[in-house]
Write a protein that holds these residues in place. Structure first.
Motif, short mmCIF file in Angstrom:
data_model
loop_
_atom_site.label_atom_id
_atom_site.label_comp_id
_atom_site.label_asym_id
_atom_site.label_seq_id
_atom_site.Cartn_x
_atom_site.Cartn_y
_atom_site.Cartn_z
N LEU A 133 0.83 -1.20 0.00
CA LEU A 133 0.00 0.00 0.00
C LEU A 133 0.87 1.25 0.00
O LEU A 133 1.85 1.34 0.75
CB LEU A 133 -0.91 0.02 1.23
N THR A 134 0.50 2.23 -0.83
CA THR A 134 1.17 3.52 -0.85
C THR A 134 0.14 4.60 -0.58
O THR A 134 -0.89 4.67 -1.24
CB THR A 134 1.85 3.79 -2.21
N VAL A 135 0.40 5.43 0.43
CA VAL A 135 -0.49 6.54 0.78
C VAL A 135 0.29 7.84 0.58
O VAL A 135 1.39 8.01 1.13
CB VAL A 135 -0.98 6.44 2.23
N THR A 136 -0.28 8.75 -0.18
CA THR A 136 0.32 10.07 -0.38
C THR A 136 -0.66 11.11 0.14
O THR A 136 -1.80 11.20 -0.33
CB THR A 136 0.63 10.32 -1.86
N GLY A 137 -0.20 11.85 1.13
CA GLY A 137 -1.08 12.80 1.80
C GLY A 137 -0.73 14.22 1.50
O GLY A 137 0.40 14.56 1.12
N SER A 138 -1.70 15.08 1.74
CA SER A 138 -1.54 16.51 1.45
C SER A 138 -1.22 17.32 2.69
O SER A 138 -0.77 18.47 2.60
CB SER A 138 -2.84 17.03 0.83
N GLY A 139 -1.48 16.74 3.88
CA GLY A 139 -1.38 17.52 5.10
C GLY A 139 -2.65 18.28 5.43
O GLY A 139 -2.76 18.86 6.51
N ASP A 140 -3.62 18.28 4.53
CA ASP A 140 -4.91 18.93 4.75
C ASP A 140 -5.95 17.86 5.03
O ASP A 140 -6.11 16.90 4.26
CB ASP A 140 -5.33 19.74 3.53
N ILE A 141 -6.69 18.01 6.13
CA ILE A 141 -7.65 16.99 6.56
C ILE A 141 -8.99 17.66 6.80
O ILE A 141 -9.09 18.60 7.61
CB ILE A 141 -7.17 16.29 7.85
N PRO A 142 -10.04 17.20 6.13
CA PRO A 142 -11.37 17.77 6.38
C PRO A 142 -12.01 17.17 7.63
O PRO A 142 -11.68 16.05 8.04
CB PRO A 142 -12.15 17.35 5.12
N GLY A 143 -12.90 17.91 8.25
CA GLY A 143 -13.69 17.33 9.32
C GLY A 143 -14.55 16.20 8.78
O GLY A 143 -14.85 16.15 7.59
#
Length: 428
Positions: A297-307
């Motif tokens: 599994l590869t997860v690439t995140g933005s650092g922005d998280i919605p409620g």
């Protein structure tokens, strides 16, 4: 909930130096490992369990099986488990520690023998629910002396086997009660038929895991709504491989969302009954990029998280890490469906509300979960109440908050003894 013990050593979590780019190997699944050990002990021939978890809970399970007449030996990274031998009537003791799977899965095995077996462990295990399971085991023919406590310490008085048959079970507090009966059912004289009372048990994936593993060992479990049946069977699975622990992978894949960047988990299965596999859809829902390939599994995140509003009834063990992540969201969140977490290693809902709020977040308990109102966070001691999942939650907070000092990080040895080193490696 016990008072935190602030005198214990702390680990100051390193802040993420920037966007992540890491590959993290996680150990074998605790849930699969301990189920495999139990089924191997009930099998007709030795089982080589490949790549099992080596942690406190797994060692406690092996110790319990040895006390009940089984045997095992390590072979490099694998464990050969020998079937139980029920010849001795000498009194025995099973050390539970704070391992729910050991406390729930092994009493039935003691009923198959002829000895008096005392079950006891850490103070915390005496507070975890088990009374409904003991009541169902008595219906199945077990002789159990718990002095009316419905909790450890208790003694199972073996009479050379268990009749089994039909039992009623309130499994609303833990799906492990049902799994305990089903795992041992093939060794009961008449198998076991379990009718669930008190509503749907939490963590449907763990029930599916139990049924799947029974089939892999040669049993034929059946389900009809809220009724489960497994008949007498000769179990055998000479070679069994344990999947990586996807719940233990949770803080690492969530780290990509919290800090931004990419985290890879090798060996993530294409199909799994583990609750942690739900992380893939959750992270997509939260706007992160997720790719599953034959390599992992590869997860690439933005650092922005919605409620978000999340019902975690089926995947409650992920709540601490998810709650920590949502403290960084751009709006309020609600986690529901997890009232049963009050009976885990500690009262996880009270602990999370207390500790997350102490570092600045607005977290309050609801009837069945948490309400999270993000606010500026600051450093401080994050108490963990001898709960491995709270160590992982504290690690997630520390990615973006300088000075988070996680109390007693060694308690994470319950599922991942190398967690602190792996976390540091991810950030280096």
């Amino acid at each position: 909930m016990p008072e935190p013990t602030a005198s214990q050593p702390t680990w100051t979590v390193p802040v993420a130096p920037g966007r992540l780019d890491a590959t993290v190997r996680v150990p074998g699944s605790k849930s699969i490992t301990n189920r495999a050990f139990v089924l191997a002990a009930l099998a007709s021939e030795p089982t080589l369990v490949r790549a099992p978890l080596d942690s406190r809970d797994a060692r406690l399970m092996l110790g319990a099986l040895e006390a009940l007449g089984g045997g095992w030996e390590r072979r490099d990274n694998d464990v050969l488990v020998r079937p139980l031998v029920h010849g001795s009537a000498e009194p025995a003791s099973v050390v539970l520690g704070n391992a729910g799977t050991v406390a729930r899965f092994t009493p039935a095995l003691a009923g198959l023998g002829s000895a008096h077996v005392l079950f006891d462990g850490d103070e915390a295990i005496r507070r975890r629910p088990i009374a409904p399971l003991l009541a169902a085991l008595r219906e199945a023919g077990a002789d159990i002396d718990d002095a009316g406590r419905g909790a450890p310490p208790f003694t199972v008085i073996g009479h050379g086997g268990l009749p089994g048959g039909k039992v009623d079970l309130d499994s609303s507090a833990s799906s492990q009660f049902l799994s305990a009966l089903l795992l041992a059912g093939p060794a009961f004289d008449a198998g076991v038929t379990v009718r669930l009372l008190g509503g749907t048990p939490p963590s449907e994936p763990h029930i599916a895991m139990t049924l799947d593993m029974l089939r892999r060992f040669g049993a034929s479990p059946e389900r009809d709504g809220q009724e489960f049946h497994v008949g007498p069977a000769e179990l055998s699975c000479p070679d069994f491989t344990v999947e990586p622990d996807l719940s233990t992978a949770a803080p690492f894949v969530v780290a990509a969302a919290a800090a931004g960047g990419t985290v890879r988990i090798p060996g993530w299965p294409g199909y799994s009954t583990q609750p942690g596999d739900w992380l893939r859809s959750l992270l997509v829902e939260l706007g992160q990029r997720v790719e599953l390939t034959p390599d992992g599994l590869t997860v690439t995140g933005s650092g922005d998280i919605p409620g978000a509003r999340l019902d975690l009834h089926e995947v409650g063990e992920l709540t601490p890490v998810i709650a920590a992540l949502l403290c960084f969201a751009d709006g309020p969140s609600v986690i529901s469906g997890v009232a049963h977490l009050r009976g885990h290693e500690t009262d996880r809902l009270a602990a999370l509300a207390t500790e997350l709020s102490a570092l600045g977040a607005g977290v309050t308990e609801t009837a069945d979960g948490l309400a999270i109102a993000p606010a500026p966070l600051h450093g401080g001691v994050f108490h963990t109440y001898d709960d491995h999942r709270l160590v992982m939650a504290g690690a997630v907070l520390g990615l973006r908050v300088p000075g988070v000092a996680v109390e007693n990080p060694a308690t994470v040895g319950k599922t991942f003894p190398g967690f602190v080193d792996a976390w540091g490696g991810m950030l280096s």
